[in-house]
Design an enzyme around this catalytic site. Structure first.
Site, PDB file in Angstrom:
ATOM      1  N   CYS A  74       5.554  -2.488  -0.182  1.00 53.51           N
ATOM      2  CA  CYS A  74       4.452  -2.066  -1.045  1.00 53.51           C
ATOM      3  C   CYS A  74       3.267  -2.948  -0.688  1.00 53.51           C
ATOM      4  O   CYS A  74       3.371  -4.181  -0.735  1.00 53.51           O
ATOM      5  CB  CYS A  74       4.843  -2.246  -2.516  1.00 53.51           C
ATOM      6  SG  CYS A  74       3.493  -1.993  -3.688  1.00 53.51           S
ATOM      7  N   CYS A 185      -1.069   1.772   2.218  1.00 50.99           N
ATOM      8  CA  CYS A 185      -0.155   1.984   1.092  1.00 50.99           C
ATOM      9  C   CYS A 185       1.022   2.757   1.657  1.00 50.99           C
ATOM     10  O   CYS A 185       0.821   3.740   2.389  1.00 50.99           O
ATOM     11  CB  CYS A 185      -0.835   2.774  -0.022  1.00 50.99           C
ATOM     12  SG  CYS A 185       0.299   3.269  -1.350  1.00 50.99           S
TER      13      CYS A 185
END
Length: 272
Positions: A74, A185
């Site tokens: 992440c 992302c």
């Protein structure tokens, strides 16, 4: 120790893009994935909250699954929590920002790179700092795209509306001279085809998954931790949110049923 799993954590389903690449490059390794879909997205949350959530996921895997390595799949959690966790745990820990930056440096021709990510990732300047540390002559364009993570988590990424939401999110970069775009992302590679269509074939679309998996392989090899067992690997998928929704997205992304998905609760107090 060698057969202990690699832990992969993310705010939701995005880290599956990294887990899939690790499985491809390291087919003997056992992988346990935790997606914190109940509290996704991390992007707009306060930094201290993201740090706490990342620690909760980390502690859960350390205490319940005795992982031999942790991948923070992440970008928001990497930007905020990676250094703290690396200093505090006794296993190798890697994030996705440095690998993504290295991958972009390899392919840019005009030294003009775009970065899209969550609000927190962009605000942290983590990618820009990583890129400029590798090449101070780069020009970097940063753009927060807060609509994309909720769209992917909704499971609608196979829908034709993907093109519209990509256009709405990325239009500020359309007329720039970037020749490479970092998907900052891990949810965004799920929309890679729509992003490529919008930006054009002349723009290199960079996902950190491949480079991150390569770093995982290098570290495990260097530390003598590669799994040598002839037994087929066991991959486990855990979520803090809706199990059926997570399973559907995982099945679509992997192109086959991933098997049983377990729903877990993270109620333990933070340990650091």
């Amino acid at each position: 120790m060698l057969e202990q799993p690699i832990g992969v954590i993310d705010s939701g389903v995005g880290g599956l893009t990294v887990a899939k690449e690790i499985m491809r490059q390291l087919p003997k390794e056992n992988i346990i994935y935790v997606g914190d879909t109940k509290r996704c997205p991390y992007g707009p949350r306060p930094e201290e909250e993201v740090l706490q959530y990342t620690w909760e996921l980390t502690n859960y895997l350390l205490e319940n699954h005795h992982i031999k390595m942790l991948v923070i799949a992440c970008n928001t959690a990497t930007a905020i929590a990676l250094d703290d966790i690396q200093r505090s745990v006794g296993i190798p820990v890697v994030g996705v920002i440095q690998p993504g930056a290295r991958a972009a440096i390899k392919v840019t021709d005009n030294q003009h790179i775009g970065v899209i990510g969550t609000e927190n990732t962009i605000k942290s300047n983590a990618y820009e700092e990583a890129l400029l540390a590798l090449n101070p002559d780069l020009k970097v364009e940063n753009l927060a795209c807060p609509l994309l993570v909720p769209f992917v988590e909704s499971g609608k990424f196979l829908d034709k509306t993907a093109d519209e939401i990509v256009k709405t999110s990325l239009y500020p970069l359309k007329d720039t001279s970037i020749d490479s775009l970092i998907l900052g992302c891990t949810h965004y590679p799920i929309l890679k085809e729509a992003i490529q269509r919008y930006m054009g074939e002349h723009v290199n679309i960079i996902s950190s998954g491949d480079e991150t998996a390569r770093e995982v392989s290098t570290i495990l090899s260097y530390k003598g931790l590669l799994n040598q067992s002839p037994i087929a690997p066991d991959h486990q998928f855990l979520t803090t949110g809706a199990r059926d929704q997570f399973a559907k997205i995982a099945d679509d992304w992997f192109g086959h049923e991933v098997g049983h998905v377990e729903c877990i609760s993270l109620q333990e107090p933070i340990k650091r």
